[in-house]
Design an enzyme around this catalytic site. Sequence first.
Site, PDB file in Angstrom:
ATOM      1  N   LYS A  89       0.801  -1.228   0.000  1.00  0.00           N
ATOM      2  CA  LYS A  89       0.000   0.000   0.000  1.00  0.00           C
ATOM      3  C   LYS A  89       0.837   1.284   0.000  1.00  0.00           C
ATOM      4  O   LYS A  89       0.389   2.309  -0.505  1.00  0.00           O
ATOM      5  CB  LYS A  89      -0.940   0.008   1.200  1.00  0.00           C
ATOM      6  CG  LYS A  89      -2.094  -0.977   1.059  1.00  0.00           C
ATOM      7  CD  LYS A  89      -3.123  -0.764   2.147  1.00  0.00           C
ATOM      8  CE  LYS A  89      -4.414  -1.493   1.864  1.00  0.00           C
ATOM      9  NZ  LYS A  89      -4.290  -2.962   2.058  1.00  0.00           N
ATOM     10  N   GLU A 111      -9.521   6.988   4.123  1.00  0.00           N
ATOM     11  CA  GLU A 111     -10.399   6.135   4.911  1.00  0.00           C
ATOM     12  C   GLU A 111      -9.680   4.804   5.061  1.00  0.00           C
ATOM     13  O   GLU A 111      -8.833   4.449   4.246  1.00  0.00           O
ATOM     14  CB  GLU A 111     -11.749   5.978   4.230  1.00  0.00           C
ATOM     15  CG  GLU A 111     -11.835   4.829   3.253  1.00  0.00           C
ATOM     16  CD  GLU A 111     -10.947   5.011   2.035  1.00  0.00           C
ATOM     17  OE1 GLU A 111     -10.342   4.003   1.643  1.00  0.00           O
ATOM     18  OE2 GLU A 111     -10.832   6.109   1.494  1.00  0.00           O
ATOM     19  N   SER A 378       1.612  -9.843  -0.776  1.00  0.00           N
ATOM     20  CA  SER A 378       1.297  -8.413  -0.699  1.00  0.00           C
ATOM     21  C   SER A 378       1.612  -7.770   0.645  1.00  0.00           C
ATOM     22  O   SER A 378       1.832  -6.566   0.708  1.00  0.00           O
ATOM     23  CB  SER A 378      -0.181  -8.198  -1.044  1.00  0.00           C
ATOM     24  OG  SER A 378      -1.013  -9.024  -0.237  1.00  0.00           O
TER      25      SER A 378
HETATM   26  C1  LIG Z   1      -5.156  -3.911   1.603  1.00  0.00           C
HETATM   27  C2  LIG Z   1      -4.465  -5.166   1.317  1.00  0.00           C
HETATM   28  C3  LIG Z   1      -4.854  -6.018   0.262  1.00  0.00           C
HETATM   29  C4  LIG Z   1      -6.067  -5.775  -0.583  1.00  0.00           C
HETATM   30  O1  LIG Z   1      -6.031  -4.640  -1.379  1.00  0.00           O
HETATM   31  P1  LIG Z   1      -5.776  -4.714  -2.951  1.00  0.00           P
HETATM   32  O2  LIG Z   1      -6.123  -3.333  -3.393  1.00  0.00           O
HETATM   33  O3  LIG Z   1      -6.681  -5.747  -3.517  1.00  0.00           O
HETATM   34  O4  LIG Z   1      -4.353  -5.049  -3.151  1.00  0.00           O
HETATM   35  C5  LIG Z   1      -4.103  -7.141   0.007  1.00  0.00           C
HETATM   36  N1  LIG Z   1      -3.031  -7.466   0.767  1.00  0.00           N
HETATM   37  C6  LIG Z   1      -2.641  -6.691   1.791  1.00  0.00           C
HETATM   38  C7  LIG Z   1      -1.449  -7.106   2.587  1.00  0.00           C
HETATM   39  C8  LIG Z   1      -3.328  -5.526   2.109  1.00  0.00           C
HETATM   40  O5  LIG Z   1      -2.923  -4.768   3.138  1.00  0.00           O
END
Ligand SMILES: *Cc1c(COP(=O)(O)O)cnc(C)c1O
Length: 396
Positions: A89, A111, A378
Amino acid sequence: MSDADARAGYFGPYGGRFVPETLIHALDELERAYAEACADDAFQRELSLVLRDFVGRPTPLFHAQRLSEAAGCQVWLKREDLLHTGAHKIDNTVGQCLLAKRMGKPRVIAETGAGQHGVATAAAAARFGLECVVYMGAEDARRQRLNVERMRLLGAEVREVDAGSRTLKDAINEAMRDWVTHVRTTHYVLGSVLGPHPFPSMVRDFHRVIGAEAREQCLARMGRLPDVLVACVGGGSNAIGLFHAFLGDAGVRMVGVEAGGAGLGSGRHAARVPEHSVGVLHGTRTLVLQDLHGQIRETHSVSAGLDYPALGPEHAWLHDQGRVEYSHADDTEALAAFALLAQREGILPALESSHAVAWVLREGAALGPDAQVVVNLSGRGDKDVAEVLRLRSERA
Ligand SMILES: *Cc1c(COP(=O)(O)O)cnc(C)c1O
């Protein structure tokens, strides 16, 4: 911007701008400022340096050999979990905060549901000297106390929203209201590839670095392109960030994994693609989970980051074109993947990312031992430790 964005922010029939008239000017201003920043070498240079020295890019591509044995194919983890504040993010929040500064806006708002986007926004705002207000549902704030305190320590003001179900969608409504009122001084840092144009394309562009790095790393390490890319899909920002650099490579299969929650049959999930129901939510036209009367449904997932009723509009279009496949993993599979990655590779993944790992554990044997699969990790799972322990004791 790519050709897909040509018709004023549409991806086929999806996307667009469904907002009050008062925001159209702000969106036009943002679109213009972003286009100028894209063409400005100084902006791009500054962003690259921030990504390297503050965010921690490039992230490694890790050949997870013990996970590969369990999966039955070669699994490579793109280590977004190693980034500052713990997930992908931050690529987007530093990009948007730099842009806010360039636009002369001293204040940003955001948000947040679980608090991850709020923390990433607060960190970027502190870094660039911007005032920061984060809206969070009171119920979410109670569940995610540590993230609330992290945001406050980073200098942000956290406003708890007591309306409605006191969760993310109520926080989004408040943030929108704030933006309409303070649009001259304030930029709204939207957290995924959602919302009105230009957000879906702009947020995607700030995350494209993930796939650009991965593509080079694959060529260097495997000597060829990978066979499959896998990423979890909430709004879809980490997935589109990984996929984008490979969209022109016909031999690369791409899979987005939505939250199957308690199972599709239970109705308690966040899998938007299987129902393929088109609606408008938070400024964009896309696939949403709604009832027969067009009311947005409650969603459920073990991971807060995937627990959202709308899919990013570009994903809806990639699905319809057949370029990206969408699958799902349920809560139980995600928890099992979380445990396996921890024990086999020494990595605690975010519960969101665990859905992508779960897919490869389920489908890997069919791909075969020579298949090269890149899984976007992610985020890291430190934030999820308490929830995993709670669920384990509940299920024991
Ligand atoms: C917020 C988040 C997501 C989901 O958001 P996307 O916009 O679909 O990437 C996925 N993995 C993690 C670790 C997150 O913090």
